[in-house]
Motif scaffolding. Structure first.
Motif, PDB file in Angstrom:
ATOM      1  N   THR A 113     -46.645 -22.675 -35.558  1.00 41.48           N
ATOM      2  CA  THR A 113     -45.418 -23.371 -35.903  1.00 41.48           C
ATOM      3  C   THR A 113     -44.365 -22.332 -36.275  1.00 41.48           C
ATOM      4  O   THR A 113     -44.687 -21.229 -36.685  1.00 41.48           O
ATOM      5  CB  THR A 113     -45.644 -24.288 -37.097  1.00 41.48           C
ATOM      6  N   LEU A 114     -43.110 -22.731 -36.142  1.00 39.62           N
ATOM      7  CA  LEU A 114     -42.011 -21.848 -36.500  1.00 39.62           C
ATOM      8  C   LEU A 114     -42.121 -21.425 -37.959  1.00 39.62           C
ATOM      9  O   LEU A 114     -41.997 -20.256 -38.302  1.00 39.62           O
ATOM     10  CB  LEU A 114     -40.688 -22.573 -36.295  1.00 39.62           C
TER      11      LEU A 114
ATOM     12  N   GLY B 270     -45.439 -16.244 -42.444  1.00 42.36           N
ATOM     13  CA  GLY B 270     -46.471 -15.227 -42.250  1.00 42.36           C
ATOM     14  C   GLY B 270     -45.882 -13.854 -42.037  1.00 42.36           C
ATOM     15  O   GLY B 270     -46.333 -12.872 -42.633  1.00 42.36           O
ATOM     16  N   THR B 271     -44.835 -13.780 -41.209  1.00 44.23           N
ATOM     17  CA  THR B 271     -44.221 -12.478 -40.944  1.00 44.23           C
ATOM     18  C   THR B 271     -43.640 -11.876 -42.214  1.00 44.23           C
ATOM     19  O   THR B 271     -43.943 -10.722 -42.554  1.00 44.23           O
ATOM     20  CB  THR B 271     -43.087 -12.628 -39.919  1.00 44.23           C
ATOM     21  N   CYS B 272     -42.837 -12.635 -42.917  1.00 47.00           N
ATOM     22  CA  CYS B 272     -42.141 -12.073 -44.074  1.00 47.00           C
ATOM     23  C   CYS B 272     -43.101 -11.718 -45.210  1.00 47.00           C
ATOM     24  O   CYS B 272     -43.054 -10.605 -45.743  1.00 47.00           O
ATOM     25  CB  CYS B 272     -41.088 -13.053 -44.577  1.00 47.00           C
ATOM     26  N   PHE B 273     -43.968 -12.653 -45.561  1.00 44.37           N
ATOM     27  CA  PHE B 273     -44.890 -12.343 -46.643  1.00 44.37           C
ATOM     28  C   PHE B 273     -45.874 -11.268 -46.239  1.00 44.37           C
ATOM     29  O   PHE B 273     -46.256 -10.426 -47.054  1.00 44.37           O
ATOM     30  CB  PHE B 273     -45.628 -13.612 -47.094  1.00 44.37           C
ATOM     31  N   GLY B 274     -46.281 -11.307 -44.968  1.00 40.58           N
ATOM     32  CA  GLY B 274     -47.198 -10.283 -44.485  1.00 40.58           C
ATOM     33  C   GLY B 274     -46.589  -8.901 -44.583  1.00 40.58           C
ATOM     34  O   GLY B 274     -47.238  -7.958 -45.054  1.00 40.58           O
TER      35      GLY B 274
ATOM     36  N   LEU C 284     -35.191 -14.459 -46.595  1.00 36.80           N
ATOM     37  CA  LEU C 284     -35.437 -13.909 -45.264  1.00 36.80           C
ATOM     38  C   LEU C 284     -36.141 -14.927 -44.381  1.00 36.80           C
ATOM     39  O   LEU C 284     -35.829 -15.053 -43.192  1.00 36.80           O
ATOM     40  CB  LEU C 284     -36.282 -12.634 -45.390  1.00 36.80           C
ATOM     41  N   VAL C 285     -37.082 -15.687 -44.980  1.00 42.48           N
ATOM     42  CA  VAL C 285     -37.760 -16.738 -44.213  1.00 42.48           C
ATOM     43  C   VAL C 285     -36.747 -17.766 -43.725  1.00 42.48           C
ATOM     44  O   VAL C 285     -36.765 -18.186 -42.562  1.00 42.48           O
ATOM     45  CB  VAL C 285     -38.843 -17.421 -45.083  1.00 42.48           C
ATOM     46  N   ALA C 286     -35.826 -18.175 -44.620  1.00 40.66           N
ATOM     47  CA  ALA C 286     -34.825 -19.168 -44.229  1.00 40.66           C
ATOM     48  C   ALA C 286     -33.928 -18.634 -43.112  1.00 40.66           C
ATOM     49  O   ALA C 286     -33.622 -19.348 -42.152  1.00 40.66           O
ATOM     50  CB  ALA C 286     -33.974 -19.562 -45.442  1.00 40.66           C
ATOM     51  N   ILE C 287     -33.534 -17.366 -43.224  1.00 36.16           N
ATOM     52  CA  ILE C 287     -32.663 -16.785 -42.190  1.00 36.16           C
ATOM     53  C   ILE C 287     -33.405 -16.676 -40.863  1.00 36.16           C
ATOM     54  O   ILE C 287     -32.846 -16.947 -39.790  1.00 36.16           O
ATOM     55  CB  ILE C 287     -32.148 -15.414 -42.645  1.00 36.16           C
TER      56      ILE C 287
END
Lengths: 310, 217
Positions: A151-152, A158-162, A132-135
């Motif tokens: 940073t991107l 942060g979003t995905c793991f959070g 999901l991070v890669a996408i």
């Protein structure tokens, strides 16, 4: 041969009670010496120094012993808790199992009357979060998202793991309140596999930019994975109110996350509208278009095209 | 064995001591030479080791030299050069140029650590630093791709240059993944190779994506 193991317990010298005792004994000896020294009064310098030297040496020995004990206990604690082998059982999977679980995560179960089995593995969910991070990175780059004060990569991770860790913990807390039969690892696993639907949806809609397509995918794919998670949770909870609370929260968070991922990091459609309406138009003003400006622009371009051909 | 029945270690005497046999110290000549040799010799020896590993990466064969004497100089050099070349990318504001270097650095090292932990948790027999070494060295094809991309971008930006860059980056990405798989997958149980290869694939995919979407300003 019988080996008597009961006395091989290596607590000798490693428990603080023993050390405390030894320390106390040494302190008492020092105090005795100090009393003896004070009582002696005007002694020769040699003897005076001798006493002090002995006390200093004892002090050093005590300090050394304390250090050894502390070091031994710390290294034992470290080897117990920082051992990577604690996580090993959660990564014990075969590729076929992972594939089966990925496909299963899109199929809602029908039987909700007895608890459904949740596999407590962490490999699949972890890989899905990284995918999901890669996408997300791909989507942010193609839409030229500019992130200030960050940073991107940091934002995506942060979003995905959070989401994965935070929402899992929150749902586990709610499950604890609502008396649901689920452990933390199982919750992490369930939510992680639910991200498979998100990955598919975002992968498709970041490349084909149609809003209606996104909404269809959101409802169908997102809905299927939500239904599966909800059904599994319902099968493990008793009581209507509790089921409602748990499943409502999970469904809302899951679907809203997909909506957020699409709209927060994907600005290509707005960018296209910008270029059509000209740089002076505010980006979200789609209702009242200034027709003369657009028609003027169209007229000018057609006139130029005709002039070129002539 | 009646005599052994009452053998026990008394509690108040701690058992301690050393069971290692002290190895005979090195002859004074050896210590002398590696410490007092000219700096050029030390550097050349290290450079040769790094160069040999580069050759192993470019022509991946099943040799254990990369694994046996691991070192992290090569990955560091590659990481820093890749991060430097990726800097100064497309940005509207000035503050986007800075984080690019840190981003690339963090991605490469953090990604390598995660892949290593993953392969160890799946039952791998490779050590932590050996795996870091292999993953770092296999970034070499992508660094070469970055160089080529920068040269192509000097010529101009258009559809043709994008296609060339896409082909080059794609080929180098495949090469990187295959090279690292050749070294790392052998240390896994045979039926779990796919589980280890997938994160490596993702890792190099993210790096390739960063290289492909680089547009100089």
């Amino acid at each position: 041969a019988v080996i008597d193991m009961e006395n091989m317990d290596d607590t000798s010298g490693s428990s603080f009670e023993d050390m405390g005792e030894m320390h106390q004994r040494m302190k008492e000896e020092e105090e005795e010496e100090a009393e003896g020294e004070a009582g002696a009064g005007e002694e020769e310098d040699g003897e005076f120094l001798g006493m002090k030297g002995l006390r200093g040496q004892l002090g050093r020995q005590v300090a050394d012993q304390m250090w050894q004990v502390g070091k031994r206990q710390a290294s034992r604690a470290f080897s117990l808790y920082a051992n990577i082998d604690i996580l090993r059982p959660y990564f014990d999977v075969e590729p076929v199992q992972v594939r089966a679980r990925l496909l299963e995560s899109m199929i809602p179960v029908k039987m909700i009357n007895f608890p459904q089995k949740i596999a407590g593995e962490l490999y699949g969910p972890l890989m899905l979060v990284f995918t999901l991070v890669a996408i997300l990175l791909h989507g942010m780059k193609t839409s030229d998202t500019i992130i200030r004060e960050g940073t991107l990569m940091g934002t995506a991770i942060g979003t995905c793991f959070g989401y994965w860790l935070g929402v899992s913990s929150f749902m586990y807390f709610l499950a604890y309140l609502c008396n649901a039969q689920i452990t933390m690892v199982q919750m992490l696993s369930l939510l992680g596999y639910g991200l498979f639907g998100h990955c598919i949806t975002l992968f498709v809609t970041y490349n084909i930019h149609f809003h209606s397509l996104f909404y269809i995918f959101w409802l169908v794919v997102g809905g299927l994975s939500t239904l599966r998670m909800v059904a599994v949770l319902v099968s493990r909870t008793v009581g209507h109110t509790q089921r409602l609370i748990l499943c409502g929260t999970l469904a809302a968070l899951h679907m809203l996350f997909l909506l957020y991922l699409h709209f927060a990091y994907h600005k290509v459609v707005e960018g296209i509208l910008d270029t059509l309406e000209g740089p002076n138009m505010p980006p979200f003003q789609r209702v009242a278009r200034d027709i003369p400006v657009v028609s003027n622009a169209v007229l000018n371009t057609t006139a130029k095209a005709i002039a070129l051909t002539l | 064995f009646p005599g052994l029945a009452d053998v026990s270690i008394p509690q108040d005497i701690p058992v301690e001591g050393e069971i290692t046999v002290p190895v005979g110290s090195h002859s004074p000549d050896e210590d002398y030479s590696t410490l007092d040799e000219p700096v050029k010799d030390t550097i050349m020896r290290d450079l040769k080791a790094v160069g040999k590993k580069f050759v192993h990466v470019m022509y991946p064969r099943k040799s254990s030299a990369l694994l046996r004497d691991w070192d992290l100089w090569g990955p560091l050099v590659l990481c820093v050069s890749l991060a430097l070349m990726l800097q100064g990318g497309s940005a509207d504001s000035k503050d986007d140029g800075g984080p690019q270097f840190a981003e690339v650095f963090v991605i490469i090292w953090f990604g390598a650590v995660v892949i290593t932990l993953n392969s160890k948790l799946l039952g791998g027999t490779i050590s932590f630093f050996q795996s870091l070494c292999v993953l770092g060295y296999c970034v070499l094809p992508l660094t070469v791709a970055m160089l080529v991309c920068r040269l192509v971008l000097l010529a101009g930006m258009g559809t043709i240059s994008f296609i060339i860059r896409l082909i080059v980056v794609g080929a180098m990405f495949a090469w990187s993944t295959l090279a690292s798989t050749a070294f790392l997958a052998d240390s896994q149980p045979p039926n779990r190779k796919a589980l280890v290869v997938y994160p490596i694939f993702l890792f190099y995919f993210v790096i390739s994506w960063m290289i492909l979407t680089f547009t100089p300003q």
